[in-house]
Design an enzyme around this catalytic site. Structure first.
Site, short mmCIF file in Angstrom:
data_model
loop_
_atom_site.label_atom_id
_atom_site.label_comp_id
_atom_site.label_asym_id
_atom_site.label_seq_id
_atom_site.Cartn_x
_atom_site.Cartn_y
_atom_site.Cartn_z
N ILE A 465 11.19 -1.72 7.86
CA ILE A 465 10.72 -1.06 9.08
C ILE A 465 10.19 -2.08 10.09
O ILE A 465 9.37 -1.77 10.94
CB ILE A 465 9.66 0.00 8.74
CG1 ILE A 465 8.44 -0.61 8.06
CG2 ILE A 465 10.26 1.09 7.87
CD1 ILE A 465 7.29 0.37 7.83
N ALA A 509 6.55 -4.62 -0.88
CA ALA A 509 6.90 -5.94 -1.41
C ALA A 509 6.54 -6.04 -2.88
O ALA A 509 7.31 -6.58 -3.69
CB ALA A 509 6.19 -7.03 -0.61
N GLU A 689 -1.31 -3.77 5.84
CA GLU A 689 -2.45 -2.99 6.32
C GLU A 689 -3.78 -3.75 6.20
O GLU A 689 -4.78 -3.32 6.77
CB GLU A 689 -2.53 -1.68 5.54
CG GLU A 689 -1.33 -0.78 5.82
CD GLU A 689 -1.19 0.37 4.84
OE1 GLU A 689 -1.04 1.52 5.29
OE2 GLU A 689 -1.21 0.12 3.62
#
Length: 727
Positions: A465, A509, A689
């Site tokens: 993304i 990941a 994040e």
């Protein structure tokens, strides 16, 4: 060959021993040239033969039902094919990892902006104009559109450890503050889009989605067909930030229309429709209570919150998530209330929980430091828990103290001045800091690796993304098989490939990367057998295999395809240890004493999140997160009209995200070396994040240091800053 691996114990650090030397390097994205040349095919770029265009019609009342739709004016427009309503249409995107259809409301309307029909035409313009002319009659019902006015609330039982009430009552110094944050939106660069095309009883959907394995099941359930009849393609996705986790109304509507009309149908949301109908981050009302001894030892931590969502949605923003494991205390208590309102539903937006919860927690920590007369850095360092405060699990790997001290040294924290005392003309200057934390996990994921000669292919339905999945999976396979990265091809975003975790929750990941690693490891074993050496003696580099005095070129050794497929999932280590990325943010701001404008002059993020797979993509993720922190602190403020709940700030002209001029040129990221052996076989943790978590709090604390006054309602808009300064 298909294998299954459960993460029950730490695994050898094989990637520290391999010879190719590509892991951790700042390798360019393999698909980068396609993206910058405009030849990477995003969903809406595809135009299959015979394609029709669909535009969603959205409700204009807060709650009620559709009584009648007058199609006459719409159908009179040249090129309009049909106005489609169908009980299978969905009211909002599925929540992340749902794996089943979201609410299918039929004629019921649950919020202003809910998709209720699809106009299909030969051209987009005809479909758009017809959708605007469509006359809809409603039966309306009273509904609360604000959490401040709704009578429908649900309060969960408190999560506790120790005796909070006793610790709070006996605390020598206390901070008790309430904070608010507004709703926020993902606003990904690529609007939500879908193209559906049926062949017999099966449908192929091209769509901008983050979690293909789950999305396939969600679309099948929505349509009432078997998942084997669904294929989803999402090789390129232009940003998601959680907004594309679940199947969306545009995808289901496109599939319904294509099935009815017998031709491909494309539905692309306008930016305004994205704001109206895609899951938002809930607004929050938070109360943070911190109790401490006079020498600065935390004894009591409480973080209560109220969030909102639509009826029928199970998701609730996990506001206090980081507060439950960041610092230790004798008593801890966390309570959440969910208000049910008639407004755009809430769901996961980048770093759900930490992104807004840490604004409050880390602001309160600074205020406690002020009350104690202790340096904010020292207060944090002195209160790091030895084990998880709520359940006693040891941390798998935690370099938070190192991040704090390294960041302070690099940023010049020791030179910090007394609050409200430094100015440059009309500008008040301040420095702030905050801890960073984002929990990390391993989600069931599969990958297939093929090797023929000295060329490898990686296959998984994992998505990229914009985060760098193509790059890191290329690097993992190249490193494990001893190949130049140009000789590795990665195939993503196809539901016919082995099912991965998808992109979300900072686990992509960890999960897809580990599956790729394990599949490549299986191929290494086959290579060792062909070479005639022990597996642990095998060395692969630049297309050559060596071991136990044997050597051969892979092109000569592997003359027929070697294939391995591995599925990995979490196991005992997830129960025995707690895994999280940690870091520290530092910011310097200038605040105009007359206008209240805040300018971020420099920022530094120091982070430890396990093995870094690609230094360039990791740095980009960290910087992007820090910029999101600037937005949360200064500009992002989604507003709804209280009368009917409709979104007022429904495009990027009115919902203000940081522009280039808002981001300092001096913005640095430092990664500390770390391996998390308990997290997964490649010793990684998430980065997507961690960068946002705590970043906004550092900016807000810097504003308080510059002005000598604190805000409790975020973001720090100029009028609010002036108000706190008494202007």
């Amino acid at each position: 060959m298909k294998d299954h691996f459960t993460m029950d114990s730490p695994q050898p650090r094989l990637l520290d021993e391999t010879k190719q030397g590509v892991i951790g390097t700042p390798m360019d994205r393999p698909e980068g040239p396609l993206k910058v040349s405009g030849t990477a095919g995003y969903t809406a770029d595809h135009v299959p033969d015979g394609m029709a265009h669909g535009v969603l019609v959205r409700a204009t009342v807060a709650r009620g039902s559709v009584k009648a739709i007058d199609r006459v004016a719409a159908m009179a427009i040249e090129g309009v094919i049909d106005v489609i309503t169908d009980p299978r249409m969905i009211r909002n995107p599925a929540q992340g990892m749902a794996g089943e259809a979201p609410v299918q409301p039929g004629d019921a309307v649950h919020y202003h902006g809910q998709p209720i029909a699809l106009v299909v035409a030969e051209t987009f313009e005809a479909a758009r104009d017809a959708a605007q002319r469509l006359s809809v009659q409603y039966t309306t019902e009273d509904a609360a559109t604000s959490p401040d006015t709704t009578p429908e609330t649900e309060t969960a039982d408190p999560e506790t450890a120790g005796d909070f009430d006793a610790a709070w009552n006996s605390a020598e110094v206390r901070v008790d503050r309430e904070y608010t944050t507004p709703s926020q939106v993902s606003a990904a660069m690529e609007p939500h889009a879908a193209i559906a095309d049926w062949t017999g009883n099966s449908v192929t959907l091209r769509s901008a989605l983050q979690m293909v394995r789950f999305n396939k099941a969600e679309l099948a359930d929505s349509l009432g067909i078997d998942p084997s009849q669904v294929r989803i393609l999402a090789p390129y996705v232009g940003g998601g930030f959680g907004s594309k986790l679940g199947i969306g109304p545009e995808a289901v509507a496109a599939a319904i229309a294509s099935q009815k009309l017998g031709r491909p149908v494309r539905v692309v949301m306008t930016r305004q429709t994205v704001f109206d109908s895609v899951l938002r981050r809930s607004e929050t009302a938070q109360r943070v209570r911190l109790g401490a001894t006079r020498n600065g030892r935390l004894t009591a931590i409480s973080h209560d919150d109220r969030v909102s969502n639509l009826d029928g949605e199970s998701f609730a923003e996990p506001v206090s998530q980081a507060s439950q494991f960041l610092y230790g205390a004798d008593g801890l208590s966390f309570t959440q209330t969910v208000a049910r309102i008639a407004a755009t539903p809430a769901g996961s937006v980048r770093a759900p929980g930490e992104a807004v919860g840490m604004l409050a927690l880390e602001s309160a920590m600074d205020e406690l430091a002020d009350a104690l007369g202790i340096d904010p850095l020292t207060l944090r360092l002195d209160n790091l828990a030895d084990t998880h405060p709520m359940d006693g699990r040891p941390y798998s790997a935690r370099r938070l103290a190192d991040c704090l001290t390294e960041g302070a040294q690099r940023f010049g924290w020791a030179d910090r001045w007394q609050a409200g005392t430094r100015r440059e003309g009309d500008w008040l200057i301040g420095m702030g800091m905050a801890s960073a934390a984002r929990s990390s996990s391993l989600v069931k994921s599969a990958a297939r690796v093929r090797l023929t000669g000295d060329r490898a292919i990686v296959e998984t339905d994992m998505t990229d993304i914009g985060t760098g999945t193509y790059a890191i999976l290329t690097q993992i396979a190249a490193e494990m098989l001893g190949l130049p990265t140009a000789q590795v091809e990665v195939r993503l975003g196809d539901s016919d490939l082995p099912g991965a975790s998808g992109s979300g929750g900072s686990f992509g990941a960890n999960s897809a990367g580990s599956a790729t690693f394990l599949a490549a490891q299986k191929i290494r074993a086959q290579i060792a057998e062909r070479l005639g050496c022990a597996e642990d003696a095998l060395s692969l580099q630049d297309g050559r295999a060596r071991g136990d005095n044997h050597e051969a070129a892979l092109a000569d050794l592997v003359t027929e395809e070697l294939l391995a497929e591995v599925t990995i999932e979490a196991g005992d280590t997830a129960e025995s240890h707690f895994s999280s990325g940690f870091g520290a943010h530092f910011a310097e701001v200038a605040v105009n004493e007359w206008t209240g404008e805040t300018r971020v002059r420099r920022m530094l993020g120091v982070m430890a999140m396990g093995r870094v797979l690609n230094e360039k993509t990791a740095r980009s993720q960290a910087l992007g997160g820090m910029i999101w922190g600037i937005g949360a602190a200064l500009t992002e403020d989604m507003q709804n009209d209280a009368r009917d709940g409709h979104v007022v700030t429904r495009d990027l002209a009115n919902y203000h995200i940081p522009a280039h001029a808002d981001v300092p040129g001096d913005m640095q990221v430092v990664f500390l070396e770390e391996r998390d052996d308990w997290a997964n076989p490649i010793q990684t943790k998430g980065i997507g994040e961690l960068g946002i978590s705590g970043a906004g709090a550092a900016v807000l604390n810097a504003i308080a240091h510059a002005t000598g006054h604190r805000l409790y309602d975020f973001p720090a808009l100029p009028d609010r800053v002036l108000s706190t300064m008494g202007a």
